[in-house]
Write an enzyme that holds these catalytic residues in place. Structure first.
Site, PDB file in Angstrom:
ATOM      1  N   ASN A 114      72.302 -14.661  18.317  1.00  0.00           N
ATOM      2  CA  ASN A 114      72.165 -15.900  19.075  1.00  0.00           C
ATOM      3  C   ASN A 114      71.314 -15.669  20.318  1.00  0.00           C
ATOM      4  O   ASN A 114      71.349 -14.609  20.924  1.00  0.00           O
ATOM      5  CB  ASN A 114      73.541 -16.462  19.452  1.00  0.00           C
ATOM      6  N   GLY A 117      71.323 -19.161  25.352  1.00  0.00           N
ATOM      7  CA  GLY A 117      70.826 -19.335  26.708  1.00  0.00           C
ATOM      8  C   GLY A 117      71.743 -20.133  27.616  1.00  0.00           C
ATOM      9  O   GLY A 117      71.264 -20.893  28.475  1.00  0.00           O
ATOM     10  N   PHE A 118      73.056 -19.944  27.465  1.00  0.00           N
ATOM     11  CA  PHE A 118      74.032 -20.616  28.335  1.00  0.00           C
ATOM     12  C   PHE A 118      73.841 -22.142  28.316  1.00  0.00           C
ATOM     13  O   PHE A 118      73.856 -22.798  29.360  1.00  0.00           O
ATOM     14  CB  PHE A 118      73.940 -20.116  29.781  1.00  0.00           C
ATOM     15  N   SER A 181      74.982 -11.211  29.268  1.00  0.00           N
ATOM     16  CA  SER A 181      74.278 -11.893  28.188  1.00  0.00           C
ATOM     17  C   SER A 181      72.823 -11.463  28.179  1.00  0.00           C
ATOM     18  O   SER A 181      72.180 -11.383  29.231  1.00  0.00           O
ATOM     19  CB  SER A 181      74.350 -13.411  28.365  1.00  0.00           C
ATOM     20  N   ASN A 183      70.444 -13.276  27.032  1.00  0.00           N
ATOM     21  CA  ASN A 183      69.655 -14.473  26.791  1.00  0.00           C
ATOM     22  C   ASN A 183      69.248 -15.249  28.040  1.00  0.00           C
ATOM     23  O   ASN A 183      68.681 -16.338  27.932  1.00  0.00           O
ATOM     24  CB  ASN A 183      70.402 -15.398  25.830  1.00  0.00           C
ATOM     25  N   THR A 184      69.555 -14.723  29.224  1.00  0.00           N
ATOM     26  CA  THR A 184      69.100 -15.302  30.482  1.00  0.00           C
ATOM     27  C   THR A 184      68.253 -14.259  31.189  1.00  0.00           C
ATOM     28  O   THR A 184      68.753 -13.169  31.487  1.00  0.00           O
ATOM     29  CB  THR A 184      70.289 -15.721  31.373  1.00  0.00           C
ATOM     30  N   LYS A 215      82.500  -9.134  32.633  1.00  0.00           N
ATOM     31  CA  LYS A 215      82.181  -8.859  31.230  1.00  0.00           C
ATOM     32  C   LYS A 215      80.908  -8.031  31.157  1.00  0.00           C
ATOM     33  O   LYS A 215      79.882  -8.390  31.748  1.00  0.00           O
ATOM     34  CB  LYS A 215      81.994 -10.161  30.459  1.00  0.00           C
ATOM     35  N   ASN A 244      80.098  -7.675  25.490  1.00  0.00           N
ATOM     36  CA  ASN A 244      79.275  -8.813  25.101  1.00  0.00           C
ATOM     37  C   ASN A 244      78.492  -8.446  23.830  1.00  0.00           C
ATOM     38  O   ASN A 244      78.773  -7.431  23.196  1.00  0.00           O
ATOM     39  CB  ASN A 244      78.336  -9.183  26.255  1.00  0.00           C
TER      40      ASN A 244
END
Length: 341
Positions: A114, A117-118, A181, A183-184, A215, A244
């Site tokens: 995935n 992107g929050f 994450s 994705n940011t 996390k 994560n």
């Protein structure tokens, strides 16, 4: 029945669209009389109760952040047997996330990539929904996972996290700082100890009496994991969530061309199992016995949960296997745990 439904119908649907369809079913499962009927068959047996963070969890097994980003499925997830629900990731500012498509199944690996992107409705909306959920007597323990708004520069991240913490901590049973994450842009750089210390200290102050956890990513070096674990204790956090998703792609059964076509993003599911267990061991070795460690990553079965508990996890979370095993996954795990008590 669910495996047949997945093989014949659900796997043919766009993964994000399928998730939204599933969300409708889960929300229905949490409505009034329906919830009572469902819960009658899924409630965790009493011996599974866990005390942690000053809270009582019906089961050590809960659903990880990312599944219920917008606080819309909490009651339904409780009805299905999860002992806690971690909502989010929530950002101070609402944001649409990354362009679609951004969610990809690797069926041969029982995994997902995935790069969402929050995507979420923002802290203000999440707060309103949390207030409504907290009025219900029938709710699970609710964790709130917060992240950096994409529009906010990395150097202003602390202010952004504090804004979310002040709004959401009073409505959360526990709060989680997500700095892991992939994705940011720039987010994982916040895991560097010299950057992470002032961020966690500021959020800790803003969170007040609400337990605060951080996390972390599975892609950290072993020494970095231990350093962050010791930092979390030093700053006065209540726990760590490990881990994560991973940016790694090694050892997959899915053909390389399909993996490359999916592109960038975090990999979750069965391939993460071994590294998640290793990080759990590293964290547990670096923190006091009473420090809460929540293990996530590659959890599929009751035996997986039992293994994490045996390695020192206080609680265990899952997400990706929910997509492959269906709505009664938590019930299967809870019954498996109870059968071996």
């Amino acid at each position: 029945m669910y495996p047949l439904l997945f093989r014949t119908v659900l796997r043919r649907l766009d993964p994000e669209f399928a998730h939204h369809l599933g969300a409708l079913v889960i929300r229905l499962a949490g409505v009034g009389p329906v919830a009572s009927v469902v819960r009658a068959t899924t409630a965790p047996p009493a011996p599974l109760t866990v005390r942690a963070l000053g809270l009582t969890f019906d089961s050590p097994f809960g659903v990880a952040a990312g599944f219920d980003k917008n606080v819309t499925m909490v009651r339904g997830l409780r009805a299905l047997g999860f002992g806690h629900v971690e909502v989010g990731t929530v950002t101070a500012l609402p944001q649409p996330g990354n362009p679609k498509p951004r969610l990809f199944r690797l069926v041969a690996d029982r995994a997902v990539i995935n790069r969402m992107g929050f995507n979420n409705d923002g802290a203000q909306v999440a707060a309103r929904r949390l207030r409504a959920v907290r009025r219900s007597r029938r709710r699970p323990v609710i964790g709130v996972n917060i992240g950096k708004s994409r529009a906010v520069a990395v150097e202003d991240a602390t202010t952004d996290y504090v804004r979310s913490a002040r709004l959401l901590a009073p409505l959360a049973d526990y709060l989680v700082v997500n700095v892991s994450s992939p994705n940011t842009p720039g987010l994982r750089g916040l895991q560097a100890v010299e950057t992470l210390r002032p961020l966690l200290a500021a959020v800790r102050e803003a969170a007040g009496s609400t337990p605060l956890l951080v996390k972390i990513a599975p892609d950290l070096e072993d020494g970095e994991v231990a350093d962050i674990a010791r930092l979390a204790v030093d700053v006065g956090l209540s726990g760590i969530i490990a881990t994560n998703t991973t940016i790694g792609r090694t050892g997959l059964r899915t053909p390389d061309a399909a993996v490359e076509a999916a592109g960038a993003g975090g990999l979750s599911g069965a391939p993460l199992k071994q590294r998640a267990l290793e990080v759990l061991d590293l964290v547990r070795a670096a923190v006091p016995d009473d420090f809460v460690v929540i293990s996530a990553g590659g959890v599929e079965t009751a035996d997986d949960v039992r293994e994490r508990l045996a390695h020192g996890a206080t609680l265990v979370q899952g997400y990706t296997a929910f997509l492959y095993r269906g709505p009664f996954w938590a019930r299967q795990i809870n019954r498996g745990l109870a059968a071996r008590r």
